[in-house]
Design an enzyme around this catalytic site. Structure first.
Site, short mmCIF file in Angstrom:
data_model
loop_
_atom_site.label_atom_id
_atom_site.label_comp_id
_atom_site.label_asym_id
_atom_site.label_seq_id
_atom_site.Cartn_x
_atom_site.Cartn_y
_atom_site.Cartn_z
N ARG A 164 0.83 -1.22 0.00
CA ARG A 164 0.00 0.00 0.00
C ARG A 164 0.86 1.27 0.00
NH1 ARG A 164 -2.82 -3.92 -0.69
NH2 ARG A 164 -4.66 -4.50 0.56
N SER A 238 -10.55 0.86 3.87
CA SER A 238 -9.77 0.61 5.09
C SER A 238 -9.15 1.92 5.56
CB SER A 238 -8.64 -0.37 4.81
OG SER A 238 -9.17 -1.55 4.27
N GLU A 333 -4.28 4.98 6.33
CA GLU A 333 -4.07 4.70 4.90
C GLU A 333 -4.43 5.86 3.95
OE1 GLU A 333 -4.79 0.59 3.25
OE2 GLU A 333 -6.18 1.69 1.98
P1 FAD Z 1 -8.11 9.85 -4.78
O1 FAD Z 1 -8.74 9.55 -3.48
O2 FAD Z 1 -8.72 10.91 -5.62
O3 FAD Z 1 -6.57 10.21 -4.53
C1 FAD Z 1 -5.76 9.42 -3.70
C2 FAD Z 1 -4.34 10.01 -3.68
O4 FAD Z 1 -3.75 9.90 -4.98
C3 FAD Z 1 -4.33 11.53 -3.37
O5 FAD Z 1 -3.16 11.80 -2.65
C4 FAD Z 1 -4.30 12.18 -4.74
O6 FAD Z 1 -3.72 13.47 -4.69
C5 FAD Z 1 -3.43 11.20 -5.52
N1 FAD Z 1 -3.74 11.11 -6.95
C6 FAD Z 1 -4.95 10.92 -7.53
N2 FAD Z 1 -4.83 10.85 -8.87
C7 FAD Z 1 -3.52 11.03 -9.14
C8 FAD Z 1 -2.76 11.07 -10.36
N3 FAD Z 1 -3.33 10.92 -11.56
N4 FAD Z 1 -1.41 11.30 -10.26
C9 FAD Z 1 -0.81 11.45 -9.06
N5 FAD Z 1 -1.47 11.41 -7.88
C10 FAD Z 1 -2.81 11.20 -7.93
N6 FAD Z 1 -7.82 0.46 -1.84
C11 FAD Z 1 -7.14 -0.70 -2.05
O7 FAD Z 1 -5.91 -0.68 -2.22
N7 FAD Z 1 -7.76 -1.91 -2.04
C12 FAD Z 1 -9.10 -2.01 -1.85
O8 FAD Z 1 -9.63 -3.12 -1.88
C13 FAD Z 1 -9.85 -0.81 -1.63
N8 FAD Z 1 -11.16 -0.87 -1.37
C14 FAD Z 1 -11.86 0.27 -1.13
C15 FAD Z 1 -13.24 0.18 -0.85
C16 FAD Z 1 -13.97 1.32 -0.61
C17 FAD Z 1 -15.45 1.20 -0.32
C18 FAD Z 1 -13.35 2.59 -0.66
C19 FAD Z 1 -14.16 3.84 -0.44
C20 FAD Z 1 -11.99 2.71 -0.90
C21 FAD Z 1 -11.22 1.54 -1.14
N9 FAD Z 1 -9.84 1.59 -1.40
C22 FAD Z 1 -9.15 0.42 -1.63
C23 FAD Z 1 -9.14 2.87 -1.40
C24 FAD Z 1 -9.20 3.64 -2.75
O9 FAD Z 1 -10.33 3.24 -3.50
C25 FAD Z 1 -7.96 3.40 -3.64
O10 FAD Z 1 -6.82 3.84 -2.96
C26 FAD Z 1 -8.05 4.13 -4.97
O11 FAD Z 1 -6.94 3.80 -5.78
C27 FAD Z 1 -8.12 5.65 -4.84
O12 FAD Z 1 -8.44 6.18 -6.13
P2 FAD Z 1 -9.06 7.61 -6.30
O13 FAD Z 1 -9.10 7.91 -7.77
O14 FAD Z 1 -10.34 7.74 -5.59
O15 FAD Z 1 -7.93 8.51 -5.63
P1 NAP Z 2 -10.60 -10.29 4.98
O1 NAP Z 2 -10.72 -11.30 3.90
O2 NAP Z 2 -11.65 -10.27 6.06
O3 NAP Z 2 -9.18 -10.41 5.66
C1 NAP Z 2 -8.83 -9.57 6.78
C2 NAP Z 2 -7.37 -9.16 6.61
O4 NAP Z 2 -6.56 -10.32 6.67
C3 NAP Z 2 -7.15 -8.51 5.27
O5 NAP Z 2 -6.80 -7.20 5.52
C4 NAP Z 2 -6.08 -9.33 4.57
O6 NAP Z 2 -4.89 -8.58 4.27
C5 NAP Z 2 -5.69 -10.41 5.56
N1 NAP Z 2 -5.85 -11.73 4.91
C6 NAP Z 2 -6.95 -12.51 4.88
N2 NAP Z 2 -6.69 -13.68 4.25
C7 NAP Z 2 -5.40 -13.62 3.86
C8 NAP Z 2 -4.55 -14.51 3.17
N3 NAP Z 2 -4.99 -15.70 2.73
N4 NAP Z 2 -3.28 -14.12 2.94
C9 NAP Z 2 -2.82 -12.92 3.34
N5 NAP Z 2 -3.59 -12.03 4.02
C10 NAP Z 2 -4.86 -12.36 4.28
O7 NAP Z 2 -10.54 -8.82 4.33
P2 NAP Z 2 -11.68 -7.87 3.79
O8 NAP Z 2 -11.82 -6.72 4.69
O9 NAP Z 2 -12.90 -8.67 3.44
O10 NAP Z 2 -11.04 -7.35 2.43
C11 NAP Z 2 -10.84 -8.25 1.36
C12 NAP Z 2 -9.70 -7.74 0.49
O11 NAP Z 2 -10.06 -6.45 -0.03
C13 NAP Z 2 -8.40 -7.56 1.26
O12 NAP Z 2 -7.33 -7.94 0.44
C14 NAP Z 2 -8.35 -6.07 1.54
O13 NAP Z 2 -7.02 -5.54 1.56
C15 NAP Z 2 -9.12 -5.48 0.37
N6 NAP Z 2 -9.79 -4.23 0.79
C16 NAP Z 2 -9.01 -3.11 0.90
C17 NAP Z 2 -9.59 -1.91 1.27
C18 NAP Z 2 -8.76 -0.64 1.32
O14 NAP Z 2 -9.33 0.42 1.41
N7 NAP Z 2 -7.45 -0.73 1.29
C19 NAP Z 2 -10.95 -1.85 1.56
C20 NAP Z 2 -11.68 -3.03 1.47
C21 NAP Z 2 -11.10 -4.22 1.08
P3 NAP Z 2 -4.72 -7.67 2.97
O15 NAP Z 2 -5.53 -6.43 3.26
O16 NAP Z 2 -3.26 -7.40 2.93
O17 NAP Z 2 -5.22 -8.40 1.77
#
Ligand code: FAD
Ligand code: NAP
Length: 338
Positions: A164, A238, A333
């Site tokens: 991340r 998250s 995050e």
């Molecule tokens: P923004 O929120 O608009 O920007 C994020 C950052 O990137 C800011 O600092 C912004 O200035 C910068 N930025 C935006 N565009 C550019 C560009 N073109 N060049 C340079 N910098 C830029 N994240 C995960 O990793 N895994 C997930 O499973 C996941 N699940 C999510 C679920 C939900 C319900 C929500 C609300 C969020 C989730 N996220 C997850 C977080 C988020 O969706 C991601 O990080 C996504 O990539 C952000 O994209 P955005 O376009 O909305 O970025």
């Molecule tokens: P989950 O399956 O309930 O798991 C809980 C946590 O345990 C996760 O954060 C995941 O890490 C870790 N995990 C579970 N099984 C794993 C495995 N087999 N190997 C390694 N790590 C494991 O998670 P969840 O909340 O439903 O989300 C599902 C996936 O979507 C996850 O990968 C999560 O990162 C992603 N997600 C991300 C965001 C965001 O905003 N970043 C929001 C929603 C969902 P990891 O997170 O490293 O995978």
């Protein structure tokens, strides 16, 4: 470039926090982007790239800055044998891209379905879900280097991806990403993933060998069942990263907390932050207009009318209680949009 003043960002951040940007522009080409940055530099203000607003924390006023909505659209495909290189404009919607790739039979990003936001922001935090990260498929990133004043091509290793995290997160505002190239498989073979939620889904369906479309559908279904839809409940996914601890610290925690949820990763151990927060009793907690989601303790929410200050107070309280209980530090995050 069309400059706009006093633009509301309330609908442009998924927390739905009320916010006003002093200056705002939307760019749909690289030349407009260069113009926008030049304008900001001439007027001694910062520039803040904005995608879908799903990973940002916005204050009530965004002052002395030009918010640049990245709206560059493009989708180019180059098939080479069993591989396909897909180059996408920063303004493409991430989930629509995943769905389109699945429809074409291109595999590699199907477990990252339903991640909100745009393609251009995906490298910023090296998005990931269910064991796949963007870095696993990314070939290169094209960006405007605002320090050097030129466009550059960064290879996968130059992006310095980690969990991340990336070069772009470490130098906010320096690199404005205009396109991203991914290497996918054109043979529709699916990624192997063993996350409980997905395994359970396939077990319930009696599906022992899910194909590309099955994995995509499973991810969408499982995510819809446990994550709040930002259209209905304000959130940024998250709120905290899963902390990494040493093997020694993990063993000592395991003695006191035999049920601790943890996964070995690159010589360290990744703890599930949601589990730590849940153990401290925060799941479903409401504090004024903000709170902790009842189905996933890692997600903080805005019930409506909440502010960034309120949310950060709650986040501090959660961090302190997790530290007091487990001696583990949680890191936020989403990015502060200032
Ligand atoms: P923004 O929120 O608009 O920007 C994020 C950052 O990137 C800011 O600092 C912004 O200035 C910068 N930025 C935006 N565009 C550019 C560009 N073109 N060049 C340079 N910098 C830029 N994240 C995960 O990793 N895994 C997930 O499973 C996941 N699940 C999510 C679920 C939900 C319900 C929500 C609300 C969020 C989730 N996220 C997850 C977080 C988020 O969706 C991601 O990080 C996504 O990539 C952000 O994209 P955005 O376009 O909305 O970025
Ligand atoms: P989950 O399956 O309930 O798991 C809980 C946590 O345990 C996760 O954060 C995941 O890490 C870790 N995990 C579970 N099984 C794993 C495995 N087999 N190997 C390694 N790590 C494991 O998670 P969840 O909340 O439903 O989300 C599902 C996936 O979507 C996850 O990968 C999560 O990162 C992603 N997600 C991300 C965001 C965001 O905003 N970043 C929001 C929603 C969902 P990891 O997170 O490293 O995978």
């Amino acid at each position: 470039m069309m400059l706009q003043e006093s633009i509301s960002l309330t609908a442009l951040n998924t927390f739905g926090f009320e916010s006003v940007a002093e200056f705002y522009t939307s760019v749909s080409s690289e030349s407009e982007l260069v113009e926008a940055v030049a304008f900001a530099k001439q007027n001694h203000m910062k520039w803040l790239p904005l995608g879908g607003g799903s990973n940002i924390l916005v204050p009530e006023q965004v002052k002395n800055a030009l918010v640049i909505q990245m709206n560059i659209r493009a989708r180019n495909v180059n098939v080479v044998g069993a591989k396909v290189e897909v180059t996408l404009g920063a303004g493409e919607n991430w989930h629509d891209t995943v769905e389109w790739c699945v429809g074409q039979g291109f595999s590699g990003i199907e477990t990252m379905a339903l991640i909100p936001g745009q393609v251009g922001a995906a490298p910023v935090q090296n998005i990931g879900a269910y064991g796949t990260e963007l870095k696993d498929v990314l070939v290169s990133v094209r960006a405007y280097d605002t320090q050097q004043g030129c466009f550059i091509e960064l290879t996968n290793s130059e992006c310095q991806f980690s969990y991340r995290d990336s070069l772009f997160k470490r130098f906010p505002g320096r690199y404005l990403i205009t396109s991203v190239s991914l290497c996918l498989s054109s043979s529709a073979d699916v990624s192997k993933t063993h996350y409980r939620g997905l395994d359970q889904y396939f077990q319930d369906q009696g599906n022992e060998s899910p194909d590309l479309r099955d994995v995509f559908d499973a991810v969408c279904s499982v995510r819809r069942s446990k994550l709040p839809d930002p259209q209905e409940i304000g959130n940024a996914g998250s709120f905290f990263k899963n902390p990494m601890v040493s093997t020694e610290q993990f063993h000592s925690l395991k003695k006191s907390w035999p049920q601790i949820v943890a996964y070995p990763e690159n010589g360290q151990v990744k703890l599930a932050a949601g589990w730590l927060i849940d153990q401290c009793g925060w799941k479903g907690h409401v504090e004024g207009s903000v709170g902790v989601y009842s189905r996933q303790a890692l997600v903080l929410i805005n019930h409506g009318g909440g502010s960034l200050d309120e949310l950060m107070r709650l986040a501090d309280n959660i961090k302190n209680s997790v530290y007091k209980t487990f001696a583990v530090k949680l890191e936020i995050e989403p990015q502060l949009f200032v």
